[in-house]
Design a protein around this motif. Sequence first.
Motif, PDB file in Angstrom:
ATOM      1  N   ASN A  37       0.811  -1.222   0.000  1.00  0.00           N
ATOM      2  CA  ASN A  37       0.000   0.000   0.000  1.00  0.00           C
ATOM      3  C   ASN A  37       0.844   1.271   0.000  1.00  0.00           C
ATOM      4  N   HIS A  38       2.164   1.114   0.094  1.00  0.00           N
ATOM      5  CA  HIS A  38       3.041   2.277   0.180  1.00  0.00           C
ATOM      6  C   HIS A  38       3.885   2.497  -1.073  1.00  0.00           C
ATOM      7  N   VAL A  39       4.282   1.408  -1.727  1.00  0.00           N
ATOM      8  CA  VAL A  39       5.136   1.549  -2.906  1.00  0.00           C
ATOM      9  C   VAL A  39       4.565   0.777  -4.081  1.00  0.00           C
ATOM     10  N   GLU A  40       4.843   1.290  -5.243  1.00  0.00           N
ATOM     11  CA  GLU A  40       4.491   0.645  -6.503  1.00  0.00           C
ATOM     12  C   GLU A  40       5.807   0.324  -7.195  1.00  0.00           C
ATOM     13  N   LEU A  41       6.099  -0.948  -7.370  1.00  0.00           N
ATOM     14  CA  LEU A  41       7.326  -1.361  -8.046  1.00  0.00           C
ATOM     15  C   LEU A  41       7.135  -1.206  -9.542  1.00  0.00           C
ATOM     16  N   LYS A  42       8.031  -0.457 -10.155  1.00  0.00           N
ATOM     17  CA  LYS A  42       7.923  -0.207 -11.594  1.00  0.00           C
ATOM     18  C   LYS A  42       9.264  -0.446 -12.261  1.00  0.00           C
ATOM     19  N   GLY A  43       9.197  -1.011 -13.441  1.00  0.00           N
ATOM     20  CA  GLY A  43      10.394  -1.144 -14.257  1.00  0.00           C
ATOM     21  C   GLY A  43      10.723   0.207 -14.866  1.00  0.00           C
ATOM     22  N   SER A  44      11.986   0.444 -15.082  1.00  0.00           N
ATOM     23  CA  SER A  44      12.421   1.722 -15.630  1.00  0.00           C
ATOM     24  C   SER A  44      13.419   1.461 -16.752  1.00  0.00           C
ATOM     25  N   PHE A  45      13.427   2.358 -17.720  1.00  0.00           N
ATOM     26  CA  PHE A  45      14.509   2.324 -18.689  1.00  0.00           C
ATOM     27  C   PHE A  45      15.773   2.760 -17.966  1.00  0.00           C
ATOM     28  N   CYS A  46      16.858   2.789 -18.659  1.00  0.00           N
ATOM     29  CA  CYS A  46      18.165   3.070 -18.067  1.00  0.00           C
ATOM     30  C   CYS A  46      18.123   4.247 -17.097  1.00  0.00           C
ATOM     31  N   LEU A  47      18.671   4.035 -15.905  1.00  0.00           N
ATOM     32  CA  LEU A  47      18.777   5.101 -14.900  1.00  0.00           C
ATOM     33  C   LEU A  47      20.154   5.770 -14.944  1.00  0.00           C
ATOM     34  N   GLU A  48      20.926   5.451 -15.981  1.00  0.00           N
ATOM     35  CA  GLU A  48      22.170   6.145 -16.333  1.00  0.00           C
ATOM     36  C   GLU A  48      23.298   6.000 -15.319  1.00  0.00           C
ATOM     37  N   THR A  49      23.320   4.904 -14.615  1.00  0.00           N
ATOM     38  CA  THR A  49      24.456   4.611 -13.734  1.00  0.00           C
ATOM     39  C   THR A  49      24.916   3.189 -14.018  1.00  0.00           C
ATOM     40  N   CYS A  50      25.080   2.884 -15.293  1.00  0.00           N
ATOM     41  CA  CYS A  50      25.339   1.515 -15.760  1.00  0.00           C
ATOM     42  C   CYS A  50      26.591   0.887 -15.160  1.00  0.00           C
ATOM     43  N   SER A  51      27.580   1.685 -14.819  1.00  0.00           N
ATOM     44  CA  SER A  51      28.819   1.119 -14.278  1.00  0.00           C
ATOM     45  C   SER A  51      28.693   0.783 -12.799  1.00  0.00           C
ATOM     46  N   SER A  52      27.538   1.056 -12.198  1.00  0.00           N
ATOM     47  CA  SER A  52      27.356   0.867 -10.756  1.00  0.00           C
ATOM     48  C   SER A  52      26.467  -0.320 -10.419  1.00  0.00           C
ATOM     49  N   GLY A  53      26.436  -1.321 -11.260  1.00  0.00           N
ATOM     50  CA  GLY A  53      25.600  -2.478 -10.985  1.00  0.00           C
ATOM     51  C   GLY A  53      24.136  -2.167 -11.201  1.00  0.00           C
ATOM     52  N   ILE A  54      23.277  -3.075 -10.792  1.00  0.00           N
ATOM     53  CA  ILE A  54      21.834  -2.870 -10.933  1.00  0.00           C
ATOM     54  C   ILE A  54      21.431  -1.699 -10.041  1.00  0.00           C
ATOM     55  N   VAL A  55      20.530  -0.877 -10.556  1.00  0.00           N
ATOM     56  CA  VAL A  55      20.167   0.370  -9.879  1.00  0.00           C
ATOM     57  C   VAL A  55      18.670   0.414  -9.605  1.00  0.00           C
ATOM     58  N   MET A  56      18.332   0.984  -8.449  1.00  0.00           N
ATOM     59  CA  MET A  56      16.939   1.284  -8.126  1.00  0.00           C
ATOM     60  C   MET A  56      16.847   2.752  -7.743  1.00  0.00           C
ATOM     61  N   LYS A  57      15.629   3.299  -7.856  1.00  0.00           N
ATOM     62  CA  LYS A  57      15.425   4.705  -7.505  1.00  0.00           C
ATOM     63  C   LYS A  57      14.114   4.839  -6.735  1.00  0.00           C
ATOM     64  N   TYR A  58      14.183   5.599  -5.640  1.00  0.00           N
ATOM     65  CA  TYR A  58      12.998   5.901  -4.839  1.00  0.00           C
ATOM     66  C   TYR A  58      13.107   7.343  -4.400  1.00  0.00           C
ATOM     67  N   LYS A  59      12.091   8.140  -4.729  1.00  0.00           N
ATOM     68  CA  LYS A  59      12.059   9.550  -4.320  1.00  0.00           C
ATOM     69  C   LYS A  59      13.331  10.293  -4.717  1.00  0.00           C
ATOM     70  N   GLY A  60      13.844  10.049  -5.916  1.00  0.00           N
ATOM     71  CA  GLY A  60      15.033  10.750  -6.382  1.00  0.00           C
ATOM     72  C   GLY A  60      16.346  10.196  -5.866  1.00  0.00           C
ATOM     73  N   GLN A  61      16.302   9.233  -4.953  1.00  0.00           N
ATOM     74  CA  GLN A  61      17.504   8.622  -4.386  1.00  0.00           C
ATOM     75  C   GLN A  61      17.844   7.367  -5.186  1.00  0.00           C
ATOM     76  N   HIS A  62      19.089   7.259  -5.625  1.00  0.00           N
ATOM     77  CA  HIS A  62      19.537   6.073  -6.345  1.00  0.00           C
ATOM     78  C   HIS A  62      20.189   5.088  -5.381  1.00  0.00           C
ATOM     79  N   PHE A  63      19.895   3.818  -5.588  1.00  0.00           N
ATOM     80  CA  PHE A  63      20.506   2.730  -4.833  1.00  0.00           C
ATOM     81  C   PHE A  63      21.270   1.902  -5.850  1.00  0.00           C
ATOM     82  N   ILE A  64      22.585   1.773  -5.659  1.00  0.00           N
ATOM     83  CA  ILE A  64      23.436   1.178  -6.688  1.00  0.00           C
ATOM     84  C   ILE A  64      24.083  -0.122  -6.211  1.00  0.00           C
ATOM     85  N   ASN A  65      24.752  -0.769  -7.149  1.00  0.00           N
ATOM     86  CA  ASN A  65      25.490  -2.010  -6.869  1.00  0.00           C
ATOM     87  C   ASN A  65      24.600  -3.118  -6.327  1.00  0.00           C
TER      88      ASN A  65
END
Length: 92
Positions: A37-65
Motif C-alpha cells: 500500500n506504500h510503494v508501486e514497483l515499476k520497471g524503468s529504462f536506463c537510470l544512467e548509472t550503468c557502471s554501478s551495478g543494478i540500480v533502483m530509484k525511490y524519491k530521487g535517491q539512487h541505490f546502486i550495486n
Amino acid sequence: MEKENLYLCMGSACHQMGVYEVLPKLQELIKEYKLENHVELKGSFCLETCSSGIVMKYKGQHFINISPQNIEDKFIGEILPMIQERNLPLNS
C-alpha cells in the motif's frame, strides 16, 4: 494515500547483471514487509548509472550495486528505512 514509485532499472546493462533474478526477490520483500500500500514497483529504462551495478530509484535517491546476491541486504539496510521514514503516520 498515494503510493510512491520504486523504480528498478530494466536497461540492457542491468539485464546482463541479473535484474530478472532481483525482481522476484524484490517482490517477495515488498510483500514480506507489507509495503504493497506504500510503494508501486515499476520497471524503468536506463537510470544512467550503468557502471554501478543494478540500480533502483525511490524519491530521487539512487541505490546502486544491487545484485541477486545482495538485494535482501540492500533492501533492508538502505531502501526499507527510507520507505518507512516517508510513510510514518503524522502525529504518532
